[in-house]
Write a protein that holds these residues in place. Structure first.
Motif, PDB file in Angstrom:
ATOM      1  N   SER A 125     -16.687  34.777 -43.132  1.00  0.00           N
ATOM      2  CA  SER A 125     -15.713  34.500 -42.084  1.00  0.00           C
ATOM      3  C   SER A 125     -14.333  34.861 -42.599  1.00  0.00           C
ATOM      4  O   SER A 125     -14.078  34.855 -43.807  1.00  0.00           O
ATOM      5  CB  SER A 125     -15.752  33.019 -41.678  1.00  0.00           C
TER       6      SER A 125
ATOM      7  N   ASP B  90      -5.490  39.211 -33.129  1.00  0.00           N
ATOM      8  CA  ASP B  90      -6.326  38.978 -31.952  1.00  0.00           C
ATOM      9  C   ASP B  90      -6.291  40.204 -31.044  1.00  0.00           C
ATOM     10  O   ASP B  90      -5.648  40.216 -29.992  1.00  0.00           O
ATOM     11  CB  ASP B  90      -5.838  37.736 -31.210  1.00  0.00           C
TER      12      ASP B  90
ATOM     13  N   VAL C  46     -11.442  42.611 -33.754  1.00  0.00           N
ATOM     14  CA  VAL C  46     -12.587  41.713 -33.600  1.00  0.00           C
ATOM     15  C   VAL C  46     -13.887  42.511 -33.619  1.00  0.00           C
ATOM     16  O   VAL C  46     -14.889  42.094 -34.237  1.00  0.00           O
ATOM     17  CB  VAL C  46     -12.449  40.899 -32.304  1.00  0.00           C
TER      18      VAL C  46
ATOM     19  N   CYS D 141     -14.703  43.471 -37.192  1.00  0.00           N
ATOM     20  CA  CYS D 141     -15.210  42.323 -37.947  1.00  0.00           C
ATOM     21  C   CYS D 141     -16.680  42.067 -37.629  1.00  0.00           C
ATOM     22  O   CYS D 141     -17.503  41.846 -38.536  1.00  0.00           O
ATOM     23  CB  CYS D 141     -14.384  41.086 -37.651  1.00  0.00           C
ATOM     24  N   ARG D 142     -17.034  42.096 -36.358  1.00  0.00           N
ATOM     25  CA  ARG D 142     -18.417  41.844 -35.978  1.00  0.00           C
ATOM     26  C   ARG D 142     -19.328  42.966 -36.473  1.00  0.00           C
ATOM     27  O   ARG D 142     -20.490  42.723 -36.823  1.00  0.00           O
ATOM     28  CB  ARG D 142     -18.525  41.677 -34.466  1.00  0.00           C
TER      29      ARG D 142
ATOM     30  N   THR E 216     -17.389  36.897 -39.345  1.00  0.00           N
ATOM     31  CA  THR E 216     -17.011  36.096 -38.177  1.00  0.00           C
ATOM     32  C   THR E 216     -15.489  36.016 -38.104  1.00  0.00           C
ATOM     33  O   THR E 216     -14.846  35.512 -39.026  1.00  0.00           O
ATOM     34  CB  THR E 216     -17.594  34.680 -38.281  1.00  0.00           C
TER      35      THR E 216
ATOM     36  N   HIS F   4     -12.453  34.312 -37.405  1.00  0.00           N
ATOM     37  CA  HIS F   4     -11.812  33.032 -37.073  1.00  0.00           C
ATOM     38  C   HIS F   4     -10.317  33.270 -36.883  1.00  0.00           C
ATOM     39  O   HIS F   4      -9.497  32.910 -37.715  1.00  0.00           O
ATOM     40  CB  HIS F   4     -12.062  32.011 -38.185  1.00  0.00           C
TER      41      HIS F   4
ATOM     42  N   ILE G 119     -11.128  36.533 -28.584  1.00  0.00           N
ATOM     43  CA  ILE G 119     -11.963  35.483 -29.158  1.00  0.00           C
ATOM     44  C   ILE G 119     -12.484  34.591 -28.037  1.00  0.00           C
ATOM     45  O   ILE G 119     -11.719  34.148 -27.182  1.00  0.00           O
ATOM     46  CB  ILE G 119     -11.166  34.638 -30.183  1.00  0.00           C
TER      47      ILE G 119
ATOM     48  N   ARG H 286     -17.862  31.138 -28.259  1.00  0.00           N
ATOM     49  CA  ARG H 286     -18.912  31.160 -29.273  1.00  0.00           C
ATOM     50  C   ARG H 286     -18.332  31.202 -30.681  1.00  0.00           C
ATOM     51  O   ARG H 286     -19.008  30.874 -31.642  1.00  0.00           O
ATOM     52  CB  ARG H 286     -19.828  32.367 -29.062  1.00  0.00           C
ATOM     53  N   THR H 287     -17.050  31.595 -30.781  1.00  0.00           N
ATOM     54  CA  THR H 287     -16.378  31.612 -32.073  1.00  0.00           C
ATOM     55  C   THR H 287     -15.578  30.343 -32.310  1.00  0.00           C
ATOM     56  O   THR H 287     -15.556  29.811 -33.426  1.00  0.00           O
ATOM     57  CB  THR H 287     -15.440  32.839 -32.172  1.00  0.00           C
ATOM     58  N   THR H 288     -14.910  29.834 -31.290  1.00  0.00           N
ATOM     59  CA  THR H 288     -14.036  28.677 -31.460  1.00  0.00           C
ATOM     60  C   THR H 288     -14.784  27.347 -31.413  1.00  0.00           C
ATOM     61  O   THR H 288     -14.232  26.326 -31.824  1.00  0.00           O
ATOM     62  CB  THR H 288     -12.950  28.676 -30.371  1.00  0.00           C
TER      63      THR H 288
ATOM     64  N   TYR I 269     -14.391  27.017 -37.427  1.00  0.00           N
ATOM     65  CA  TYR I 269     -13.231  27.728 -36.886  1.00  0.00           C
ATOM     66  C   TYR I 269     -11.955  26.934 -37.134  1.00  0.00           C
ATOM     67  O   TYR I 269     -10.945  27.473 -37.596  1.00  0.00           O
ATOM     68  CB  TYR I 269     -13.425  27.993 -35.400  1.00  0.00           C
TER      69      TYR I 269
END
Length: 360
Positions: free
Chosen positions: A257, A265, A270, A273-274, A279, A281, A294, A297-299, A304
């Motif tokens: 992460s 953001d 993102v 990263c995926r 992950t 954060h 974001i 499912r991430t927050t 997180y």
């Protein structure tokens, strides 16, 4: 009884500079770790120099001199060489005796190209991090990324139009420059002192300065700096550098992460990263003009919130490097030389931090 000053000095002394350094001095642990990292670079040092000719100043002393300049906020190499003549702590750290002569400040400039050619600063930084990993001081799963601006060694007066015809200045020392009302940008202007520096600012309402973008990755266990990169401050450097550094740092055994502020953001970052299995954060943007990349499912997981709380500690790294390490403004021209200095100041921060962790 009142003591009287001696009129005659001692002719011979059996003491060494190390005898004057207290046994519990924190720099003793730092010296042991620095010497171990330099010993691992001995083959690289052998390749840097010729087998014949007059012996040079040991590269170990030059690198440890840069560490001392960061530890004690020495503002220039010339001042450091002056202090080396009478500072016993400095002489002990560099393994110099009382009778050894201090080296000239031009030695740093003469050897800097050699250090750049063999990538010595980055190798030394990685050797220090290898010790931290062997001691179990770093995390291999959770990281934080951030960037900061480092002011370039160039003034706004040197930011001139690229197609400008050169004319003799009215004053070579401090020429008159009037750019009031002019539109100046990196597309049409460049610095005549440091062409690689770009005009940048921290945010809306802030002044713009010629600067470089310093980017780093911090591990979240003890706040050690595990990688860094100096990039042109073009607005995309922070995200590009983060992707480049995370490619080599992400864990292969577990899902890693990375914590970051809302400047990261973006959909592209993102997605990168995926793709790497990291992950993101990342703090969600509050800008109403665009949607956050974001989602829930991430927050939703507790990790997180933990990453968002710890990732702010990377500001402590930048604070130390800029205030104590003297890296608020670079003393060098060009991105490569600035990055060399950044690796050495970053290694100095890690050594200080590791010495405290090992003592604890």
């Amino acid at each position: 009884m009142r003591g009287r000053p001696k009129q005659q000095t001692t002719l011979f002394s059996l003491r060494t500079p190390g005898d004057r350094v207290p046994a519990a001095h924190p720099l003793r642990r730092v010296k042991d770790m620095a010497d171990a990292a330099l010993a691992a670079l001995s083959p690289t040092f052998d390749a840097m120099y010729s087998d014949t000719g007059r012996p040079s100043i040991p590269p170990e002393q030059l690198l440890k001199s840069c560490l001392l300049m960061a530890f004690y906020s020495v503002r220039s190499e010339r001042l450091f060489c002056e202090q080396l003549d009478y500072n016993l702590l400095f002489r002990w750290f560099l393994d110099m005796g009382m009778e050894d002569a201090s080296f000239d400040h031009s030695t740093f400039s003469q050897n800097r190209d050699r250090l750049l050619e063999h990538d010595v600063a980055r190798r030394f930084f990685l050797a220090v991090m290898s010790q931290a990993q062997s001691a179990g001081l770093t995390s291999s799963e959770h990281f934080s990324v951030d960037g900061s601006l480092i002011e370039a060694w160039a003034s706004l007066k040197s930011f001139r139009p690229k197609d400008e015809k050169k004319e003799p200045p009215d004053d070579k020392g401090n020429p008159t420059v009037n750019f009031h009302g002019q539109k100046r940008g990196n597309a049409t202007h460049a610095s005549t002192t440091d062409p690689e520096a770009t005009l940048a600012r921290k945010g809306n309402g802030k002044e713009a300065r010629l600067a470089y973008s310093l980017n780093g990755v911090m591990e979240n266990r003890n706040g050690l700096l595990v990688d860094l990169a100096v990039m042109p401050a073009n607005g995309f450097a922070e995200r590009d550098a983060a992707v480049m550094m995370l490619e080599g740092l992400k864990s292969r055994n577990a899902r890693a992460s990375v914590g970051a502020d809302k400047g990261y953001d973006t959909a592209d970052f993102v997605a990168d990263c995926r793709r790497m299995g990291v992950t993101p954060h990342i703090a969600q943007t509050t800008d109403t003009r665009r949607r956050s990349a974001i989602d829930r499912r991430t927050t939703r997981p507790a990790g997180y919130a933990l990453s968002q709380r710890i990732r702010k500690r990377i500001e402590e790294v930048w604070g130390w490097m800029k205030t104590v390490g003297g890296f608020r403004k670079t003393r060098f021209k060009g991105r490569e030389r600035t990055e060399l200095a950044a690796y050495l100041v970053g290694a100095a921060y890690n050594l200080v931090r590791m010495a405290r962790l090992v003592a604890a």
